[in-house]
Write a protein that holds these residues in place. Structure first.
Motif, PDB file in Angstrom:
ATOM      1  N   ALA A  74       0.816  -1.210   0.000  1.00  0.00           N
ATOM      2  CA  ALA A  74       0.000   0.000   0.000  1.00  0.00           C
ATOM      3  C   ALA A  74       0.856   1.269   0.000  1.00  0.00           C
ATOM      4  N   ALA A  75       1.915   1.277   0.791  1.00  0.00           N
ATOM      5  CA  ALA A  75       2.765   2.480   0.861  1.00  0.00           C
ATOM      6  C   ALA A  75       3.414   2.780  -0.490  1.00  0.00           C
ATOM      7  N   GLN A  96       3.476   6.065  -5.527  1.00  0.00           N
ATOM      8  CA  GLN A  96       3.203   6.148  -6.964  1.00  0.00           C
ATOM      9  C   GLN A  96       2.124   7.198  -7.243  1.00  0.00           C
ATOM     10  N   ALA A  97       1.071   7.183  -6.453  1.00  0.00           N
ATOM     11  CA  ALA A  97      -0.017   8.148  -6.626  1.00  0.00           C
ATOM     12  C   ALA A  97       0.473   9.579  -6.431  1.00  0.00           C
ATOM     13  N   ASP A 123      -2.890  -2.012   7.337  1.00  0.00           N
ATOM     14  CA  ASP A 123      -1.949  -0.900   7.463  1.00  0.00           C
ATOM     15  C   ASP A 123      -2.735   0.398   7.673  1.00  0.00           C
ATOM     16  N   ILE A 124      -3.028   0.702   8.929  1.00  0.00           N
ATOM     17  CA  ILE A 124      -3.880   1.837   9.284  1.00  0.00           C
ATOM     18  C   ILE A 124      -3.245   3.172   8.884  1.00  0.00           C
ATOM     19  N   ARG A 125      -1.953   3.324   9.100  1.00  0.00           N
ATOM     20  CA  ARG A 125      -1.273   4.582   8.758  1.00  0.00           C
ATOM     21  C   ARG A 125      -1.415   4.887   7.267  1.00  0.00           C
ATOM     22  N   ASP A 155      -3.629   7.838   5.328  1.00  0.00           N
ATOM     23  CA  ASP A 155      -2.928   8.739   4.412  1.00  0.00           C
ATOM     24  C   ASP A 155      -3.557   8.697   3.022  1.00  0.00           C
ATOM     25  N   ALA A 156      -3.818   7.512   2.518  1.00  0.00           N
ATOM     26  CA  ALA A 156      -4.386   7.374   1.168  1.00  0.00           C
ATOM     27  C   ALA A 156      -5.797   7.970   1.110  1.00  0.00           C
TER      28      ALA A 156
END
Length: 119
Positions: free
Chosen positions: A9-10, A15-16, A44-46, A50-51
């Motif tokens: 995810a990070a 990339q985004a 992955d809560i962090r 963020d996303a």
């Protein structure tokens, strides 16, 4: 010999962010959405917070204000459940920014002050 695994995810958020900086907002939105899905799967809560927050901002820039508000509120809810004050402050700042641009000045002020109090 399985298929190729999805990126973490990070990595999708990184990339985004690159796509967003390059002005490729539709692609950035897709990458943020993929990051949200990956973060939900992995817990992955962090990165999830963020996303959600970053996608809210892109949606706001694309005049998708209701979706932006819903994503920002979800980011705030996830951050609150996590107990992470920095995540909560970032989510509140995002919602405050949305309030500010919509003319809800008192709402923005309240959110910004709450974010400041969190550090």
């Amino acid at each position: 010999m399985g298929g190729q695994s999805a990126p973490p995810a990070a990595d999708l958020v990184a990339q985004a962010r690159m796509q967003e900086r390059a002005g490729c907002l539709a692609e950035a939105m897709e990458s943020y959405e993929a990051a949200i899905a990956a973060a939900e799967r992995s817990g992955d809560i962090r990165t999830l917070t963020d996303a959600l927050r970053r996608l809210a901002v892109v949606c706001h820039h694309r005049c998708q204000r209701e979706r932006a508000r819903a994503l920002g509120e979800r980011s705030c809810e996830v951050a609150a459940r996590s107990g992470d004050q920095l995540l909560m402050a970032e989510a509140l700042n995002t919602l405050g920014g949305l309030d500010l641009t919509s003319g809800a000045l008192e709402g923005a002020r309240g959110r910004f002050l709450r974010a400041l109090a969190l550090g």
